[in-house]
Design a protein around this motif. Structure first.
Motif, short mmCIF file in Angstrom:
data_model
loop_
_atom_site.label_atom_id
_atom_site.label_comp_id
_atom_site.label_asym_id
_atom_site.label_seq_id
_atom_site.Cartn_x
_atom_site.Cartn_y
_atom_site.Cartn_z
N UNK A 75 -26.90 23.03 114.44
CA UNK A 75 -25.67 22.91 113.15
C UNK A 75 -25.31 21.37 113.21
N UNK A 76 -25.14 20.96 111.84
CA UNK A 76 -24.29 19.79 111.23
C UNK A 76 -22.47 20.44 111.57
N UNK A 77 -22.42 20.51 112.45
CA UNK A 77 -20.59 20.80 112.64
C UNK A 77 -19.77 20.26 111.17
N UNK A 78 -20.31 19.05 110.56
CA UNK A 78 -19.62 18.97 109.34
C UNK A 78 -20.25 19.82 108.04
N UNK A 79 -20.67 20.65 108.28
CA UNK A 79 -21.06 21.73 107.50
C UNK A 79 -20.64 23.28 107.60
N UNK A 80 -20.25 23.13 108.50
CA UNK A 80 -19.46 24.96 108.82
C UNK A 80 -18.11 24.82 108.38
N UNK A 81 -18.04 26.13 107.98
CA UNK A 81 -16.91 26.68 107.55
C UNK A 81 -15.68 27.00 108.37
N UNK A 82 -14.79 27.20 108.33
CA UNK A 82 -13.49 27.55 108.48
C UNK A 82 -12.96 26.63 109.90
N UNK A 83 -13.41 25.48 109.85
CA UNK A 83 -13.22 24.85 111.62
C UNK A 83 -12.32 23.61 110.77
N UNK A 84 -11.04 23.86 111.85
CA UNK A 84 -9.91 23.11 111.53
C UNK A 84 -10.38 21.31 112.32
N UNK A 85 -9.58 21.23 111.75
CA UNK A 85 -10.00 19.22 112.46
C UNK A 85 -9.07 19.19 113.58
N UNK A 86 -7.91 19.79 113.67
CA UNK A 86 -7.46 20.30 115.34
C UNK A 86 -9.05 20.93 116.02
N UNK A 87 -9.62 21.71 115.88
CA UNK A 87 -10.60 22.42 116.80
C UNK A 87 -11.38 21.21 117.30
N UNK A 88 -11.73 20.57 115.65
CA UNK A 88 -12.85 19.88 115.46
C UNK A 88 -12.70 18.00 116.79
N UNK A 89 -11.53 18.17 116.59
CA UNK A 89 -11.02 16.97 117.35
C UNK A 89 -10.73 17.61 119.11
N UNK A 90 -10.74 18.74 119.16
CA UNK A 90 -10.39 19.57 120.79
C UNK A 90 -11.89 19.58 121.12
N UNK A 91 -12.48 19.66 120.73
CA UNK A 91 -14.23 19.58 121.37
C UNK A 91 -14.42 18.54 121.69
N UNK A 92 -15.57 19.23 122.73
CA UNK A 92 -15.95 17.98 123.78
C UNK A 92 -17.27 17.46 123.50
N UNK A 93 -17.25 16.50 123.05
CA UNK A 93 -18.56 15.10 122.87
C UNK A 93 -19.63 14.78 123.91
#
Length: 113
Positions: A75-93
């Motif tokens: 899933x392209x996470x840029x297309x996810x609904x209702x995911x905050x910038x903080x959640x994306x920033x905290x996700x491991x890469x």
């Protein structure tokens, strides 16, 4: 709506920089917009690429690979609904070196990704 599971790693590929998250097929459900998608396969046709017919973005791909646990979606996470910038920033890469088909390792340089 798809929610990002904090236990899932986000992947970035250097030849096609985007964030993706692998999810087992049973955890994926497209809630709306299927009528706006086009699909294509290339090469051996093992991966189903879904593209938006309106804007061209690809929200996900689907495939089956025993080494990856069978059927899955990326899933392209840029297309996810209702995911905050903080959640994306905290996700491991985890980086994949797709330019060299070395999916188990990061490219030598990742600073530009």
């Amino acid at each position: 709506m798809v929610r990002l599971d904090p236990a899932l790693q986000l992947l970035v590929l250097p030849q096609d920089p985007h964030w993706k998250s692998h999810v087992p097929a049973e955890a994926f459900r497209l809630l709306q917009g299927a009528d706006h998608l086009s699909h294509y396969r290339f090469g051996e046709g093992a991966i189903d690429h879904a593209f938006c017919r309106t804007c061209g973005v690809y929200p996900f791909v689907g495939a089956s690979e025993p080494a990856m646990g069978g059927d899955f979606y990326c899933v392209n996470v840029a297309c996810l609904d209702e995911v905050s910038e903080d959640e994306l920033a905290a996700a491991p890469i985890r980086y994949e070196d797709g330019a060299r088909d070395d999916w188990g390792h990061a490219p030598r340089v990742t600073g530009y990704l």
